[in-house]
Scaffold this active site. Structure first.
Site, PDB file in Angstrom:
ATOM      1  N   ASP A 235       0.004  -1.822   0.042  1.00  0.00           N
ATOM      2  CA  ASP A 235       0.335  -0.101   0.536  1.00  0.00           C
ATOM      3  C   ASP A 235       1.131   1.388   0.394  1.00  0.00           C
ATOM      4  O   ASP A 235       0.206   2.524  -0.763  1.00  0.00           O
ATOM      5  CB  ASP A 235      -1.360   0.051   1.222  1.00  0.00           C
ATOM      6  CG  ASP A 235      -1.709   1.159   1.249  1.00  0.00           C
ATOM      7  OD1 ASP A 235      -2.735   1.165  -0.015  1.00  0.00           O
ATOM      8  OD2 ASP A 235      -2.288   1.979   2.326  1.00  0.00           O
ATOM      9  N   HIS A 240       4.592   5.128  -3.019  1.00  0.00           N
ATOM     10  CA  HIS A 240       5.072   6.421  -2.301  1.00  0.00           C
ATOM     11  C   HIS A 240       6.505   6.883  -2.056  1.00  0.00           C
ATOM     12  O   HIS A 240       7.246   6.735  -2.346  1.00  0.00           O
ATOM     13  CB  HIS A 240       3.911   6.498  -1.282  1.00  0.00           C
ATOM     14  CG  HIS A 240       2.675   6.555  -2.127  1.00  0.00           C
ATOM     15  ND1 HIS A 240       2.016   7.309  -2.018  1.00  0.00           N
ATOM     16  CD2 HIS A 240       1.489   6.437  -0.957  1.00  0.00           C
ATOM     17  CE1 HIS A 240       0.706   7.232  -2.416  1.00  0.00           C
ATOM     18  NE2 HIS A 240       0.420   6.203  -1.693  1.00  0.00           N
TER      19      HIS A 240
END
Ligand code: NAD
Length: 484
Positions: A235, A240
């Site tokens: 996730d 990111h």
């Protein structure tokens, strides 16, 4: 300092999943703020498309409520809200069937930019792309925006890329990672490549290590079903944190051009060493009197999915060999704080004697909150009494340095959606980048799963499991404090 708004030509933007959480909280409020800023010309249209049956008037009412809740102070301007709502339309559509597709096509103007934002689950990306193509909406100036998660491993990401590229060309596909739209992330490139000061020092000879932290205070309640299959590694780390790692570590591109930048980012991913078992720490937050623990939040009492991950990463190339990069991300931590810290080496010799202590320069790029950049410098402590040294930050909080205008900088979604309309892919992930990121992290995830790498409990409001501290202590280093 006045920020320059360059209006974009009228465009049609279709938000698939236009009634969903992401659309109401982020995408439509972002469009509203750009509309208020005067960036959209007359004639621009935004079309919500989702499964539920409603007409455009009912959709405007739904979005009016969403703006009041999520669009900030701009939504108090009733005229602005009315004006914006007037450019909205709604089409009831079935992403996997035939309902609504002809109606949607008839609404759109094929002569102008048409952007299709896939704010729906990834299982619908393929059916949407296929239907857009079939109904003649995949040509020319059309582009699609796809949200994470982009696959859940290398093979699913490759399959998804194959599906999308059957109907759209790579230059039409915008894989969004909203971290890349943050002002400071782009400033990171400006700092590195528009100043002479840092680039000569930006290597293992001068940089001791780099820390990248993305800490959240929220848990996973509300998205537990998805999260428990993903975990922090899929996730957050795969997208990111790796994107931030690429920007901090890449070579200077020859120009600020989408493919030149993405070529350099890809080289960083390909130079990453495989992660060793001892270089990963996983954790899961416990509950307290106020909040449930992770397992309760996801409704799985036996879950072994991590809500926290810390990794020690090594890039094997000339620039970075010998400089470890530590990544850390987690839920329910002490503070909501995201930053990149470049920790420079100590001076080779101190002329001030042992009692003056040894000091390091640290360049900190804060992504949230208080976006800005600090440079810790060592100076003489003011006053008489000899040469005592003290570390002080040269603080460049944008809001202070640039005045009130800086508080009004567009948020990541605003910037990225405008980039889609302008056709600028620099801040979006290319297919080979996404696949390479999975190719690197898949073995690390398998290590966690196959070798039953323990998932360690940690207290809510802490900095994660103790072992994460040990990951750096054993190298004689320590994490920076997680603070807002
Ligand atoms: P949501 O469940 O709130 O909304 C889903 C939307 O999809 C609804 O508008 C629904 O009508 C529409 N939809 C579902 N099936 C459909 C079908 N067959 N045909 C047409 N429309 C259909 O979901 P969300 O939270 O808005 O998330 C959307 C996507 O974005 C997900 O993939 C999620 O993982 C991703 N995402 C969400 C967030 C967030 O903050 N919510 C952040 C990053 C990524």
């Amino acid at each position: 300092m006045a920020s320059r708004i360059i209006p974009v030509d009228p465009f049609d933007l279709v938000v698939f999943g236009g009634t969903g959480d992401l659309a109401r909280r982020k995408i439509i409020p972002a469009l509203f703020r750009r509309w208020c800023a005067g960036q959209m010309r007359d004639g621009t249209r935004i079309i919500g498309a989702a499964r539920s049956e409603r007409d455009s008037e009912e959709y405007r009412a739904l979005i009016g409520d969403a703006l009041a809740e999520f669009a900030g102070p701009a939504a108090r301007d009733a005229d602005a809200v009315t004006g914006f709502l007037a450019i909205l339309d709604y089409v009831t559509i079935d992403a996997t069937g035939t309902l609504g597709w002809s109606e949607l096509r008839d609404l759109l103007n094929p002569q102008r930019v048409r952007a299709f934002y896939f704010s729906v689950g990834p299982e619908l990306f393929g059916p949407l792309a296929e239907r857009l193509h079939k109904h003649g909406m995949a040509d020319g100036e059309s582009r699609i925006v796809v949200e994470k998660p982009f696959g859940n491993d290398q093979s699913s990401a490759e399959a998804l890329n194959r599906t999308l590229t059957t109907h759209f060309q790579e230059h039409q596909i915008y894989r969004i990672d909203h971290y890349l739209g943050k002002e400071t992330v782009q400033n990171l490139m400006a700092i590195r490549f528009a100043n002479m000061l840092f680039e000569p020092l930006w290597n293992s000879q001068y940089v001791d290590h780099i820390q990248i932290t993305v800490a959240e205070t929220v848990g996973v309640a509300g998205r537990g079903a998805y999260y428990d299959h993903a975990g922090a590694m899929r996730d957050m780390v795969q997208n990111h944190l790796m994107q931030l790692l690429c920007l901090i570590a890449m070579e200077p591109p020859a120009k600020f051009d989408p493919d030149a930048v993405r070529d350099e980012k890809l080289k960083v991913i390909r130079a990453l060493d495989p992660v060793a078992r001892d270089d990963i720490v996983r954790g899961q937050y416990l509950g307290d009197s106020a909040n449930a623990g992770y397992r309760e939040d996801v409704g799985n009492p036996d879950s072994t999915t991590e809500s926290f991950a810390a990794l020690r990463v090594q890039i094997s190339n000339w620039r970075w060999a010998g400089t470890p990069i530590y990544l850390r991300t987690g839920k329910r931590l002490r503070a909501r704080a995201s930053e990149i810290a470049v920790v420079f080496k100590e001076t080779p010799h101190s002329i001030f004697g042992a009692e003056a202590g040894r000091h390091r320069n640290i360049l900190t790029i804060r992504l949230q909150p208080n976006e800005g950049i600090d440079l810790d410098m060592t100076i003489k402590e003011p006053g008489p009494g000899g040469m005592r040294l003290v570390d002080v930050p040269l603080d460049m909080t944008f809001a202070q340095a640039l005045g009130p205008e800086a508080q009004d900088v567009p948020d990541a979604y605003e910037r990225l959606i405008m980039d889609v309309v302008r056709g600028n892919q620099t801040l979006f992930m290319r297919c080979d980048e996404v696949e390479a990121a999975w190719a690197w992290i898949d073995p690390a995830i398998r290590l966690c799963e196959d070798e039953a790498l323990p998932v360690l409990p940690y207290d809510p409001g802490s900095s994660g499991p103790e072992d994460a501290l040990a990951l750096m202590h054993r190298d004689g280093r320590r994490w920076r404090e997680i603070k807002p």
